[in-house]
Write a protein that holds these residues in place. Structure first.
Motif, short mmCIF file in Angstrom:
data_model
loop_
_atom_site.label_atom_id
_atom_site.label_comp_id
_atom_site.label_asym_id
_atom_site.label_seq_id
_atom_site.Cartn_x
_atom_site.Cartn_y
_atom_site.Cartn_z
N ILE A 1 -4.49 0.24 -12.66
CA ILE A 1 -4.98 -1.14 -12.53
C ILE A 1 -5.97 -1.26 -11.37
N ILE A 2 -5.63 -0.61 -10.23
CA ILE A 2 -6.52 -0.68 -9.06
C ILE A 2 -7.85 -0.01 -9.35
N VAL B 1 -15.85 4.53 2.76
CA VAL B 1 -15.24 3.37 2.09
C VAL B 1 -14.21 2.72 3.00
N ILE B 2 -13.55 3.51 3.86
CA ILE B 2 -12.58 2.97 4.80
C ILE B 2 -13.33 2.30 5.95
N SER C 1 -2.17 1.10 7.93
CA SER C 1 -1.99 2.56 7.91
C SER C 1 -0.53 2.92 8.18
N LYS C 2 0.16 2.12 8.98
CA LYS C 2 1.58 2.38 9.26
C LYS C 2 2.45 2.10 8.03
N PHE C 3 2.08 1.05 7.29
CA PHE C 3 2.90 0.65 6.15
C PHE C 3 2.61 1.47 4.89
N LEU D 1 -7.38 1.39 2.46
CA LEU D 1 -8.35 1.00 1.44
C LEU D 1 -8.16 -0.45 0.99
N LEU D 2 -6.91 -0.92 0.96
CA LEU D 2 -6.62 -2.24 0.40
C LEU D 2 -6.48 -3.34 1.45
#
Length: 366
Positions: free
Chosen positions: A44-45, A257-258, A324-326, A333-334
């Motif tokens: 989906i992403i 992209v990041i 980044s931790k989660f 990216l999101l």
């Protein structure tokens, strides 16, 4: 009235916490849902990203031919472009990748020798006298981690094969998901509007439209900027004569992209390769990257991205640290598009509450 209001808020919080606690006791019920979400998340992403990239082209082509035929035409065009790129850069890319893989042990040995020379340097030796700092200990930990990764790689062949199989399945599924998203994606807002009370339809349409604009501007802009950065870095690396220029430019393009930290991540491999080829080459690499980033931040990004997201740089840094931790790389990216959508929803909710209060005040005066 104020006490009654605070009582309702406290009562609501207690009920929410109680529901969360009860759900935690029966979390096995949600295992199938979790598996379903994990399975559908990637297609989906990825299809969503491609949807926002191809939608302008499909909308343009759909003015002259049926929409389904327009989508198939865009598919064929992209297949042709990818095939052409494979013919143009495929042999060079394959040669550079093979050469880099063959020379990786040599680069690792050079890093090890460089570490040994640093240990023998008298200035570094002074730091190593401190128990809190030991270059030998750090290099040993790095070597141990590399060995652990290599061992895990060898012992998880089945998992690796499974991951490759999953990737191939994604490549097969995504075109079908994308086709229906491009074909029927414009109908989705109308389906969502059906769940909104009639008196709030106008506000709901504004929210959905702003969310769509925020997502499309971010995804389209970020990918266009990254491609431009990759092309400019490749040209720069060719000018200075850096080895593996195409591979390293592609790494820089994908990591760009990041937001914020992506360019630094993409620069590290180039600097390492350049330094162990010739130390002065690392300086030239940094110069190329700095020039490209200046061009990107001052010329390309303002024209492509504009200020549609209106997110402060410091906010983005904090978002990336938390994300980044989660969720690791996926979180990086999101994080920004998720924040942009959340911001749209919150701002419209506040606006709706203010309008409602004004309306209630006017009705009470009447």
């Amino acid at each position: 009235m104020p006490q009654s209001k605070w009582f309702r808020i406290g009562y609501g919080l207690i009920v929410i916490l109680l529901v969360i606690y009860l759900l935690s006791l029966v979390n096995f019920i949600f295992t199938p849902i979790t598996i379903m979400i994990k399975t559908l998340f990637a297609p989906i992403i990825l299809a969503g990203v491609m949807y926002y990239l191809l939608r302008p082209l499909v909308n343009l082509a759909a003015r002259y031919i049926p929409r389904g035929l327009a989508i198939l035409s865009i598919y064929l065009m992209f297949i042709g472009i990818i095939t052409l790129l494979l013919f143009l850069i495929g042999p060079t890319l394959q040669h550079q990748v093979n050469s880099l893989v063959e020379n990786t042990p040599k680069i690792i040995n050079e890093i090890r020798e460089f570490t040994v020379e640093l240990q023998e340097n008298e200035y570094v030796a002074r730091f190593q006298q401190d128990e809190r700092f030991s270059l030998e200990e750090i290099s040993g930990k790095i070597a141990d981690n590399l060995n652990a990764y290599l061992t895990a790689f060898g012992s998880n062949v089945i998992n690796i094969i499974g991951a490759i199989t999953g990737f191939v399945i994604l490549l097969v599924i995504i075109p079908f998901v994308l086709f229906y998203m491009l074909k029927d994606g414009d109908r989705l807002p109308e389906q969502v509007i059906k769940f909104i009370p009639r008196q709030h339809e106008k506000e709901g349409r504004h929210v959905l439209k702003d969310m769509d604009i925020a997502l499309s501007s971010y995804i389209q802009g970020q990918i266009i900027v990254s491609v431009c950065v990759g092309v400019l870095i490749y040209i720069g690396f060719l000018i200075i004569g850096l080895e593996y220029s195409l591979v390293l430019a592609l790494i820089a393009m994908f990591t760009n992209v990041i937001p914020f930290i992506g360019p630094f991540i993409g620069t590290v491999p180039s600097v390492i390769v350049a330094f162990f080829d010739e130390p002065i080459m690392a300086v030239w690499v940094l110069l190329v990257v700095i020039i490209v980033q200046q061009v990107e931040s001052n010329l390309i990004s303002p024209q492509v991205m504009g200020k549609k997201l209106d997110v402060h740089p410091l906010t983005i840094i904090f978002l990336l640290l938390v994300a980044s931790k989660f969720a690791g790389l996926v979180g990086l990216l999101l994080a920004v598009p998720t924040y942009a959508i959340s911001k749209v929803i919150v701002l419209h909710t506040i606006r709706f509450i203010k309008l409602r209060k004004v309306k209630e005040t006017e009705e009470s005066l009447l």
